[in-house]
Design an enzyme around this catalytic site. Structure first.
Site, PDB file in Angstrom:
ATOM      1  CE  LYS A 116     -20.409  27.232 -60.326  1.00 38.78           C
ATOM      2  NZ  LYS A 116     -20.187  26.706 -58.988  1.00 38.78           N
ATOM      3  CE  LYS A 324     -22.775  24.016 -60.230  1.00 39.04           C
ATOM      4  NZ  LYS A 324     -23.276  23.472 -58.960  1.00 39.04           N
ATOM      5  CB  CYS A 421     -16.310  -7.958 -27.198  1.00 39.75           C
ATOM      6  SG  CYS A 421     -17.367  -6.560 -26.781  1.00 39.75           S
ATOM      7  CB  CYS A 436     -18.487  -1.804 -28.194  1.00 40.79           C
ATOM      8  SG  CYS A 436     -17.904  -3.039 -27.031  1.00 40.79           S
TER       9      CYS A 436
HETATM   10 ZN   LIG Z   1     -16.949  -4.783 -28.252  1.00 40.32          ZN
END
Ligand SMILES: [Zn+2]
Length: 690
Positions: A116, A324, A421, A436
């Site tokens: 299948k 299956k 940061c 960011c």
């Molecule tokens: Zn950053």
């Protein structure tokens, strides 16, 4: 249970199944496994059988899920396109055989067993040998017309070749419909995802979703590039008077093959449940080595007359069963969630898992996509989770075992500030992402530098990812243009470096300046602009100044560029920091215009291979084909595809074949990899003629 609570559960199940049908068929992005889906459907079926007064004609147990998409015209199927009943349980295979023996009143039945294929069903019509129409399953009565896209599948000939001895051999009709499963080869899927990664795009979850998405792509050229494949398994005549005598499924498959259409090579027969199970075991083993995904086996009654006498329900034929294989799932602990910041600033949560074996590999990380998805699944750190490999490729968390919670689990909130940061993040509802927006964020800078140095961009040899990080840490560079201000002597004394590495990077930087125009555009790292879009832009604009002068409307008129990408390009280019970046690149000699560099390079008269024609053959140990070609061109040589009397060198790697023989015939000088490298390394230019 009261009738009312059953009614509520049935309603809930129907709504859930419909929602998952939509996700599966319309959006090609299922969020539960097939097994879970089947469990919902099974429960609903059981309740409807037990309480027939609550049955409904529009229940999803009666209707086939629809993949209809309004962007494609819908057309009726020649015959209803049903799907087979599913089973995960070997006992149901036994029950299926018993039921058919009882209904047909005989024991001597023959069954076929085939893989299948985990793809997307297609119904393809040929009239007088020409491919006329291809439809998706749709709701089973009518499907979406994806003919243009189906024509890009090279295995489906647009025209059947009458001169082919097997075509129309008495049994085969001239006008017919063939049904099959479109799929993507795993190798192709891997290539596509690597290309997407290079373009900064999310990888496609699995080959089946990728196939569904590809068939519903409006640009047929893009469909052709993706390279779909197909296996056919059913044939109907479209002319009643021309109906072939397909006495069995095995004959049907032979006729399909004789038409020159692809069929799967695995087709076995079995006469009882034990034999069927043995075939299923055989397939389960074979499965590991296939270049496409199969999610089970299709078991069919072979004899056509017997099939016809059994008929079908509204949803499934009674003569077939899809068995299956269980999905690859594992249970483990979510130890932590880390947060990654990409080069465009997009912040992605990643699950850190207690390592667990899953489908032959160890999984310790899984993607969590975004915070919406995490909230929807209520994923918390410390949870016990079920991990699946989406289509056995990319691990993801399927669900949380909430009953195993002990109280100490906690959710990870969407970050307010960038984890790298500290700049406040911005939400991007368009992409369900947070990002960011600090252009100097170290994570963003490192991502941009890696992107710039990457193979499809400036392709800077000698600048590995870890050097990017250490250069940034040392403050030697901030943006990619700073690379060109690095000095050889300054590099040579860095820890871990030396004259040789410094020279290599200097050469790499010098060569970066002669990259093709489209690669130079790609190297800028414009959000949403991948290799393909960069090529489109390079074809339309001769310089960065011309590109900067384009409006979003101009850009959206180009092929492959939609309004979102167009807006993203304009936004990036209009940024003050971008102008500075571009000016600095120009000053360093990294020209941002389509000039003569490439021509000079292709047939240039300077360099150790000036004016020489070189043929590559076999596999080199340290260089890819493209890298070797780039080195030849950078050294002033030309690359040719075949060996002739005009060939100057043949560079032969491992498993070199007929080209090497030809080189010997023509008396062409043959270089091995080290000889080749010695020749093209600057300053060592007279090595090759000894
Ligand atoms: Zn950053």
């Amino acid at each position: 249970m009261t009738d009312e609570s059953i009614r509520v559960e049935i309603d809930h199940l129907r709504r859930e199944i419909e929602r998952h049908n939509d996700l599966y068929y319309k959006h090609a992005s299922p969020v539960i496994s097939d097994q879970e889906y089947d469990a919902l459907e099974r429960r609903l079926r059981a309740l409807e059988a037990e309480y027939p007064e609550l049955a409904a004609a529009d229940s999803p147990t009666v209707c086939v899920g629809a993949d209809s998409d309004s962007r494609f015209p819908s057309r009726p199927h020649s015959h209803p396109m049903l799907s087979l009943a599913n089973s995960y349980d070997p006992l149901e295979v036994t029950a299926f055989v018993k039921r058919l023996r009882r209904d047909l009143g005989r024991e001597d039945l023959v069954f076929t067993v085939e893989p299948k294929i985990d793809g997307v069903a297609l119904a393809v019509r040929y009239r007088d040998g020409l491919l006329t129409t291809a439809l998706t399953r749709g709701d089973g009565r009518s499907g979406d017309d994806v003919s243009d896209n189906a024509r890009t599948i090279t295995e489906l000939p647009a025209r059947l070749d009458d001169s082919w001895p097997g075509v129309f051999p008495g049994e085969a009709p001239r006008s017919f419909e063939v049904r099959g499963e479109a799929y993507l080869r795993l190798t192709r899927f891997g290539q596509l995802n690597r290309m997407r990664a290079a373009e900064g795009l999310e990888p496609m979850a699995n080959p089946r979703n990728a196939t569904a998405g590809t068939l519903k792509t409006l640009d047929s050229r893009e469909v052709a590039r993706r390279g779909l494949s197909v296996f056919c398994y059913q044939l109907f005549s479209l002319e009643p008077e021309d109906a072939p005598d397909l006495s069995s499924h095995q004959v049907e498959m032979e006729v399909i093959r004789s038409l020159g259409l692809p069929t799967n090579p695995f087709l076995r027969t079995a006469t009882d449940p034990e034999e069927i199970m043995a075939r299923l075991d055989e397939l389960a083993v074979l499965r590991q080595g296939l270049d496409y995904q199969i999610d089970g086996a299709v078991i069919k009654l072979d004899d056509r007359a017997q099939q016809v006498s059994l008929g079908a329900t509204a949803k499934s034929p009674r003569w077939g069963l899809a068995f299956k294989f269980p999905a690859a799932e594992a249970v483990t602990r979510l130890l932590d969630i880390t947060v990654q910041v990409g080069r465009t600033g997009v912040i992605t949560p990643v699950a850190e898992l207690e390592p667990v074996g899953l489908a032959g590999s160890t999984v310790s990380r899984a993607t969590l996509h975004n915070w919406d998805e995490m909230a929807r699944k209520d994923i918390r750190i410390g949870d016990t989770v079920v991990v699946v490999k989406g289509g056995d490729i990319i691990p993801k968390i399927l669900r949380v075992l909430t009953d195993r919670r002990e109280g100490g689990e906690y959710a990870l909130d969407q970050p307010v500030d960038c984890p790298v940061c500290g700049t406040p993040v911005q939400s991007d509802p368009e992409q369900v992402a947070v990002r960011c927006v600090n252009p100097l964020c170290p994570a963003v800078l490192a991502g941009r530098l890696r992107h710039f140095a990457g193979r499809d961009a400036a392709d800077i040899d000698g600048l590995g990812g870890k050097w990017v990080d250490s250069f940034l840490e040392l403050g030697l560079i901030v943006t990619p243009d700073d690379l060109f201000n690095l000095e050889r002597d300054q590099l040579a004394v860095l820890p871990g470096w030396g004259e040789k590495s410094a020279d290599r990077l200097m050469t790499g930087l010098a060569r970066a300046k002669s990259r093709p125009w489209s690669a130079r555009i790609f190297s800028l790292g414009i959000p949403q602009v991948g290799v393909t879009t960069a090529r489109t832009l390079a074809g339309r604009f001769d310089s960065i100044d011309a590109l900067c002068g384009a409006t979003a409307e101009d850009l959206a008129d180009l092929p492959d560029i939609g309004p979102i990408v167009a807006a993203s390009i304009v936004e990036f280019l209009s940024h003050a920091s971008t102008s500075e970046f571009i000016n600095n690149l120009k000053k360093s000699g990294f020209l941002l215009e389509k000039e003569e560099i490439e021509e000079v390079d292709d047939g240039g008269l300077s360099g150790p291979m000036a004016g020489k024609t070189v043929v590559l053959t076999g596999t080199l140990d340290n260089l890819t084909r493209d890298q070797a070609k780039a080195l030849i061109r950078a050294a002033g040589g030309k690359v040719a595809g075949s060996v002739s009397g005009r060939t100057d060198y043949v560079v032969a790697g491992g498993k070199a074949g007929s080209k090497l023989e030809k080189a010997l015939q023509w008396g062409v000088e043959v270089l091995d990899e080290s000889g080749f490298l010695a020749l093209v390394q600057p300053g060592d230019g007279n090595h090759g003629n000894d």
